[in-house]
Write a protein that holds these residues in place. Structure first.
Motif, PDB file in Angstrom:
ATOM      1  N   PHE A  47      10.838   9.092  -9.711  1.00 45.23           N
ATOM      2  CA  PHE A  47      11.258   8.119  -8.699  1.00 45.23           C
ATOM      3  C   PHE A  47      10.849   6.690  -9.062  1.00 45.23           C
ATOM      4  O   PHE A  47      11.383   5.732  -8.507  1.00 45.23           O
ATOM      5  N   TYR A  48       9.868   6.549  -9.961  1.00 40.14           N
ATOM      6  CA  TYR A  48       9.345   5.226 -10.303  1.00 40.14           C
ATOM      7  C   TYR A  48       9.388   4.973 -11.802  1.00 40.14           C
ATOM      8  O   TYR A  48       9.292   5.892 -12.612  1.00 40.14           O
ATOM      9  N   ASP A  49       9.516   3.704 -12.144  1.00 40.16           N
ATOM     10  CA  ASP A  49       9.397   3.226 -13.509  1.00 40.16           C
ATOM     11  C   ASP A  49       8.482   2.005 -13.428  1.00 40.16           C
ATOM     12  O   ASP A  49       8.772   1.063 -12.678  1.00 40.16           O
ATOM     13  N   GLY A  50       7.401   2.020 -14.178  1.00 42.93           N
ATOM     14  CA  GLY A  50       6.405   0.947 -14.080  1.00 42.93           C
ATOM     15  C   GLY A  50       6.988  -0.441 -14.258  1.00 42.93           C
ATOM     16  O   GLY A  50       6.746  -1.343 -13.445  1.00 42.93           O
TER      17      GLY A  50
ATOM     18  N   SER B 174       0.834  -1.212   0.000  1.00 46.81           N
ATOM     19  CA  SER B 174       0.000   0.000   0.000  1.00 46.81           C
ATOM     20  C   SER B 174       0.863   1.254   0.000  1.00 46.81           C
ATOM     21  O   SER B 174       0.575   2.225  -0.713  1.00 46.81           O
ATOM     22  N   LEU B 175       1.940   1.232   0.781  1.00 48.42           N
ATOM     23  CA  LEU B 175       2.841   2.384   0.839  1.00 48.42           C
ATOM     24  C   LEU B 175       3.570   2.601  -0.485  1.00 48.42           C
ATOM     25  O   LEU B 175       3.809   3.740  -0.885  1.00 48.42           O
ATOM     26  N   VAL B 176       3.918   1.505  -1.156  1.00 49.03           N
ATOM     27  CA  VAL B 176       4.546   1.614  -2.473  1.00 49.03           C
ATOM     28  C   VAL B 176       3.596   2.309  -3.441  1.00 49.03           C
ATOM     29  O   VAL B 176       3.994   3.221  -4.186  1.00 49.03           O
ATOM     30  N   ILE B 177       2.343   1.890  -3.432  1.00 45.80           N
ATOM     31  CA  ILE B 177       1.344   2.490  -4.326  1.00 45.80           C
ATOM     32  C   ILE B 177       1.163   3.973  -4.009  1.00 45.80           C
ATOM     33  O   ILE B 177       1.108   4.819  -4.918  1.00 45.80           O
ATOM     34  N   ILE B 178       1.094   4.312  -2.726  1.00 46.80           N
ATOM     35  CA  ILE B 178       0.929   5.715  -2.319  1.00 46.80           C
ATOM     36  C   ILE B 178       2.124   6.552  -2.756  1.00 46.80           C
ATOM     37  O   ILE B 178       1.984   7.653  -3.309  1.00 46.80           O
ATOM     38  N   GLU B 179       3.342   6.033  -2.519  1.00 46.05           N
ATOM     39  CA  GLU B 179       4.556   6.759  -2.910  1.00 46.05           C
ATOM     40  C   GLU B 179       4.606   6.932  -4.425  1.00 46.05           C
ATOM     41  O   GLU B 179       4.998   7.992  -4.925  1.00 46.05           O
ATOM     42  N   TRP B 180       4.204   5.907  -5.139  1.00 49.81           N
ATOM     43  CA  TRP B 180       4.186   5.948  -6.601  1.00 49.81           C
ATOM     44  C   TRP B 180       3.228   7.043  -7.095  1.00 49.81           C
ATOM     45  O   TRP B 180       3.574   7.847  -7.966  1.00 49.81           O
ATOM     46  N   ILE B 181       2.039   7.076  -6.520  1.00 48.17           N
ATOM     47  CA  ILE B 181       1.032   8.079  -6.915  1.00 48.17           C
ATOM     48  C   ILE B 181       1.528   9.498  -6.610  1.00 48.17           C
ATOM     49  O   ILE B 181       1.413  10.407  -7.430  1.00 48.17           O
ATOM     50  N   ILE B 182       2.096   9.666  -5.415  1.00 48.47           N
ATOM     51  CA  ILE B 182       2.597  10.997  -5.028  1.00 48.47           C
ATOM     52  C   ILE B 182       3.715  11.443  -5.967  1.00 48.47           C
ATOM     53  O   ILE B 182       3.739  12.596  -6.428  1.00 48.47           O
ATOM     54  N   SER B 183       4.646  10.548  -6.270  1.00 47.87           N
ATOM     55  CA  SER B 183       5.760  10.906  -7.154  1.00 47.87           C
ATOM     56  C   SER B 183       5.251  11.233  -8.557  1.00 47.87           C
ATOM     57  O   SER B 183       5.793  12.122  -9.232  1.00 47.87           O
ATOM     58  N   PHE B 184       4.203  10.532  -8.998  1.00 50.98           N
ATOM     59  CA  PHE B 184       3.629  10.795 -10.319  1.00 50.98           C
ATOM     60  C   PHE B 184       2.976  12.184 -10.354  1.00 50.98           C
ATOM     61  O   PHE B 184       3.182  12.960 -11.286  1.00 50.98           O
TER      62      PHE B 184
ATOM     63  N   LYS C 233      16.414   3.290 -10.071  1.00 51.55           N
ATOM     64  CA  LYS C 233      15.455   4.050  -9.275  1.00 51.55           C
ATOM     65  C   LYS C 233      15.692   3.772  -7.794  1.00 51.55           C
ATOM     66  O   LYS C 233      16.350   2.801  -7.421  1.00 51.55           O
ATOM     67  N   TYR C 234      15.136   4.642  -6.964  1.00 49.75           N
ATOM     68  CA  TYR C 234      15.257   4.438  -5.519  1.00 49.75           C
ATOM     69  C   TYR C 234      13.914   4.767  -4.878  1.00 49.75           C
ATOM     70  O   TYR C 234      13.531   5.937  -4.768  1.00 49.75           O
ATOM     71  N   ASN C 235      13.204   3.728  -4.506  1.00 50.47           N
ATOM     72  CA  ASN C 235      11.876   3.891  -3.919  1.00 50.47           C
ATOM     73  C   ASN C 235      11.565   2.663  -3.076  1.00 50.47           C
ATOM     74  O   ASN C 235      12.359   1.715  -3.012  1.00 50.47           O
ATOM     75  N   TRP C 236      10.407   2.658  -2.439  1.00 51.07           N
ATOM     76  CA  TRP C 236      10.085   1.559  -1.533  1.00 51.07           C
ATOM     77  C   TRP C 236       9.998   0.202  -2.226  1.00 51.07           C
ATOM     78  O   TRP C 236      10.237  -0.831  -1.601  1.00 51.07           O
ATOM     79  N   SER C 237       9.683   0.175  -3.506  1.00 52.23           N
ATOM     80  CA  SER C 237       9.595  -1.121  -4.196  1.00 52.23           C
ATOM     81  C   SER C 237      10.971  -1.777  -4.346  1.00 52.23           C
ATOM     82  O   SER C 237      11.074  -2.995  -4.493  1.00 52.23           O
TER      83      SER C 237
END
Length: 307
Positions: A45-48, A29-39, A130-134
């Motif tokens: 920060f994210y690459d699909g 859930s946190l990964v999804i939230i961080e992804w949405i915020i970064s978008f 990339k550097y993110n929770w995922s």
């Protein structure tokens, strides 16, 4: 009084809590939230494809861990039963075990960066740009052989239950430090614990950041053993030789493939050994040294023939 020896069946019957499994929905859930915020903030920060690859790698790892659960328990129990002493199963045993495990995690992590064979078990965690929770999900499928580094924890006499719970806490701790959004924290925290700032340095391929900040939960090991580097410039993530692939299988085995190729192409046992165990950051230097040595040897032979 003689210590009671434990069996794998006894430990399994204790119904140990799977902390990581319970935490998985929260982490996803946190990964999804961080992804949405970064978008929404237009942050790169994210690459699909990269995130999907990381998730697949993580899910397969969960399956591997479950498949080898009995073997892992068996190794730890064997060495726990080997010594005549034990540490009482008390609250303070968890504190001591957490620190002792973290000490060995520091050295396991350091060896995994300074020895190519062990780097092959760990490189998957670093081959994302990339550097993110995922990224915390990206744990190589061969990394489980590093269980041998934790034998000293069993030999210390910590109850296997204490060991497995503390080890799960250590692994779970790694999740939150993989983010760009949490910057520097108050000094006491930054001095004792590994933070996102410290770990960004660790994941960077900047020359000044290479082979630094191995601490898992505690950063003071790096301060003690001379591998600490504060975050100063923006980190550039990934490995020095890019992989350029989103294939989970290749991401987990590309270094093993390269090791086999380099050994096959080696001209001597010494070179083959170096190709398997050289420090990764010095690998190209070693390869060039062997090439120069071969070249010089051929030139000397030609020179002696001409004479």
């Amino acid at each position: 009084m003689e210590k009671e020896k434990l069996t794998v069946d006894q430990v399994l019957s204790m119904d140990l809590p799977n902390i990581i499994l319970y935490a998985a929905p929260v982490m996803i859930s946190l990964v999804i939230i961080e992804w949405i915020i970064s978008f929404r903030q237009n942050k790169d920060f994210y690459d699909g494809k990269d995130t999907i690859a990381a998730t697949v790698i993580g899910l397969v790892n969960v399956g591997i861990s479950a498949a080898i659960k009995i073997a892992t328990f068996g190794i730890i129990l064997f060495f726990y039963n080997l010594v005549p002493w034990s540490i009482p199963h008390t609250w303070w045993a968890y504190v001591l075990c957490l620190i002792w495990i973290d000490f060995w995690r520091y050295w396991a992590h350091r060896v995994a960066h300074e020895n190519r064979f062990w780097w092959a078990t760990h490189v998957t965690h670093h081959n994302s740009t990339k550097y993110n929770w995922s990224v915390s999900f990206r744990l190589g499928w061969t990394q489980h052989i590093k269980i041998i580094f934790f034998i000293p924890v069993a030999l210390a006499g910590f109850n296997p239950v204490v060991f497995f719970i503390c080890h799960q806490i250590e692994v779970l701790y790694q999740f939150w430090i993989h983010t760009e959004y949490i910057r520097k924290l108050p000094r006491p925290i930054e001095y004792i614990f590994t933070t996102p700032s410290h770990h960004r340095v660790h994941h960077a391929k900047n020359a000044k950041y290479l082979d630094k900040n191995y601490g898992s939960t505690f950063i003071f090991w790096d301060r003690i053993f001379g591998t600490f580097q504060p975050e100063e410039e923006q980190a550039e993530y990934g490995i020095t030789t890019p992989v350029n692939s989103y294939n989970p299988v290749y991401l987990c085995f590309h270094e093993w493939i390269d090791i086999v190729k380099d050994i096959r192409n080696s001209k001597s046992i010494k070179e083959a050994y170096a190709m398997a165990f050289t420090r990764p950051s010095k690998l190209e230097e070693r390869k060039n040294a062997f090439k120069d040595a071969v070249k010089n040897s051929r030139e000397r032979k030609l020179s002696s023939i001409n004479e």
